[in-house]
Scaffold this motif. Structure first.
Motif, PDB file in Angstrom:
ATOM      1  N   LYS A  99       0.844  -1.203   0.000  1.00 47.15           N
ATOM      2  CA  LYS A  99       0.000   0.000   0.000  1.00 47.15           C
ATOM      3  C   LYS A  99       0.877   1.251   0.000  1.00 47.15           C
ATOM      4  O   LYS A  99       0.625   2.194  -0.753  1.00 47.15           O
ATOM      5  CB  LYS A  99      -0.920  -0.011   1.218  1.00 47.15           C
ATOM      6  N   LEU A 100       1.908   1.243   0.822  1.00 43.77           N
ATOM      7  CA  LEU A 100       2.831   2.370   0.890  1.00 43.77           C
ATOM      8  C   LEU A 100       3.530   2.580  -0.450  1.00 43.77           C
ATOM      9  O   LEU A 100       3.660   3.710  -0.935  1.00 43.77           O
ATOM     10  CB  LEU A 100       3.859   2.111   1.989  1.00 43.77           C
ATOM     11  N   ASP A 101       3.965   1.487  -1.085  1.00 42.97           N
ATOM     12  CA  ASP A 101       4.664   1.568  -2.368  1.00 42.97           C
ATOM     13  C   ASP A 101       3.784   2.187  -3.453  1.00 42.97           C
ATOM     14  O   ASP A 101       4.276   2.831  -4.366  1.00 42.97           O
ATOM     15  CB  ASP A 101       5.131   0.186  -2.828  1.00 42.97           C
ATOM     16  N   GLN A 102       2.480   1.994  -3.362  1.00 44.70           N
ATOM     17  CA  GLN A 102       1.563   2.490  -4.386  1.00 44.70           C
ATOM     18  C   GLN A 102       1.041   3.897  -4.096  1.00 44.70           C
ATOM     19  O   GLN A 102       0.432   4.523  -4.954  1.00 44.70           O
ATOM     20  CB  GLN A 102       0.388   1.524  -4.539  1.00 44.70           C
ATOM     21  N   THR A 103       1.296   4.383  -2.895  1.00 36.32           N
ATOM     22  CA  THR A 103       0.844   5.721  -2.524  1.00 36.32           C
ATOM     23  C   THR A 103       1.642   6.766  -3.298  1.00 36.32           C
ATOM     24  O   THR A 103       2.840   6.621  -3.498  1.00 36.32           O
ATOM     25  CB  THR A 103       1.022   5.940  -1.007  1.00 36.32           C
ATOM     26  N   ILE A 104       0.961   7.815  -3.747  1.00 35.81           N
ATOM     27  CA  ILE A 104       1.625   8.911  -4.453  1.00 35.81           C
ATOM     28  C   ILE A 104       1.857  10.058  -3.473  1.00 35.81           C
ATOM     29  O   ILE A 104       0.938  10.504  -2.795  1.00 35.81           O
ATOM     30  CB  ILE A 104       0.779   9.407  -5.649  1.00 35.81           C
ATOM     31  N   PHE A 105       3.103  10.513  -3.405  1.00 34.28           N
ATOM     32  CA  PHE A 105       3.496  11.624  -2.544  1.00 34.28           C
ATOM     33  C   PHE A 105       3.833  12.809  -3.425  1.00 34.28           C
ATOM     34  O   PHE A 105       4.565  12.670  -4.404  1.00 34.28           O
ATOM     35  CB  PHE A 105       4.709  11.234  -1.699  1.00 34.28           C
ATOM     36  N   ALA A 158       9.126  15.756  -1.033  1.00 34.25           N
ATOM     37  CA  ALA A 158       8.492  14.457  -1.273  1.00 34.25           C
ATOM     38  C   ALA A 158       9.203  13.347  -0.509  1.00 34.25           C
ATOM     39  O   ALA A 158       8.558  12.484   0.104  1.00 34.25           O
ATOM     40  CB  ALA A 158       8.463  14.140  -2.773  1.00 34.25           C
ATOM     41  N   MET A 159      10.529  13.350  -0.513  1.00 33.56           N
ATOM     42  CA  MET A 159      11.293  12.314   0.187  1.00 33.56           C
ATOM     43  C   MET A 159      11.021  12.347   1.687  1.00 33.56           C
ATOM     44  O   MET A 159      10.911  11.300   2.333  1.00 33.56           O
ATOM     45  CB  MET A 159      12.800  12.481  -0.060  1.00 33.56           C
ATOM     46  N   GLN A 160      10.898  13.547   2.240  1.00 38.86           N
ATOM     47  CA  GLN A 160      10.598  13.683   3.673  1.00 38.86           C
ATOM     48  C   GLN A 160       9.220  13.104   3.979  1.00 38.86           C
ATOM     49  O   GLN A 160       9.049  12.400   4.978  1.00 38.86           O
ATOM     50  CB  GLN A 160      10.664  15.156   4.089  1.00 38.86           C
ATOM     51  N   GLU A 167       8.519   9.926   6.478  1.00 31.44           N
ATOM     52  CA  GLU A 167       7.617  10.033   7.629  1.00 31.44           C
ATOM     53  C   GLU A 167       6.508   8.987   7.554  1.00 31.44           C
ATOM     54  O   GLU A 167       6.181   8.350   8.560  1.00 31.44           O
ATOM     55  CB  GLU A 167       7.030  11.440   7.710  1.00 31.44           C
ATOM     56  N   GLU A 168       5.934   8.817   6.388  1.00 29.78           N
ATOM     57  CA  GLU A 168       4.847   7.843   6.227  1.00 29.78           C
ATOM     58  C   GLU A 168       5.371   6.418   6.381  1.00 29.78           C
ATOM     59  O   GLU A 168       4.691   5.565   6.958  1.00 29.78           O
ATOM     60  CB  GLU A 168       4.156   8.021   4.879  1.00 29.78           C
ATOM     61  N   THR A 169       6.576   6.163   5.890  1.00 32.79           N
ATOM     62  CA  THR A 169       7.176   4.838   6.044  1.00 32.79           C
ATOM     63  C   THR A 169       7.386   4.529   7.521  1.00 32.79           C
ATOM     64  O   THR A 169       7.059   3.430   7.988  1.00 32.79           O
ATOM     65  CB  THR A 169       8.510   4.749   5.280  1.00 32.79           C
ATOM     66  N   GLN A 170       7.927   5.489   8.263  1.00 28.39           N
ATOM     67  CA  GLN A 170       8.129   5.288   9.697  1.00 28.39           C
ATOM     68  C   GLN A 170       6.805   5.065  10.423  1.00 28.39           C
ATOM     69  O   GLN A 170       6.702   4.194  11.289  1.00 28.39           O
ATOM     70  CB  GLN A 170       8.873   6.478  10.312  1.00 28.39           C
TER      71      GLN A 170
END
Length: 104
Positions: free
Chosen positions: A28-34, A82-84, A88-91
């Motif tokens: 789900k995280l991999d498919q999320t667009i930031f 975007a990387m930040q 944050e979302e990954t953590q």
């Protein structure tokens, strides 16, 4: 002796469930667009949770042939934003699996 085996089987089932949940959360995280943005939204970038850039939009105001450095700075600002967000979302999403686990 059998009681210990039951506890072990229970632990194995819990581990398998956790692995399944972890995989689903990662997908789900991999498919999320930031969406990362620079000052005044002059540069907007879109990345997946896998950190793959999917889009970049640069406003015409950001394109000044006499000041390419400014555009470079705006791109860096948007990408870092975007990387930040991804970090944050990954953590937030995956950190629950490593809390209280020695070595993580």
């Amino acid at each position: 002796m059998m009681r210990g085996m039951g506890n072990m089987q229970g632990m194995m089932k819990q581990m398998q469930k956790m692995q399944k949940n972890m995989k689903a959360d990662q997908e789900k995280l991999d498919q999320t667009i930031f969406t990362g943005k620079s000052a005044d939204d002059a540069v907007v970038v879109k990345f997946t949770g896998k950190r793959e850039m999917k889009d970049i939009a640069i406003s015409s105001e950001a394109v000044d042939p006499d000041d390419v450095e400014m555009l470079q700075d705006l791109v860096i600002m948007a990408v870092n934003d975007a990387m930040q967000q991804i970090e944050e979302e990954t953590q937030k999403t995956m950190g629950k699996y490593t809390r209280n686990v020695p070595g993580f």
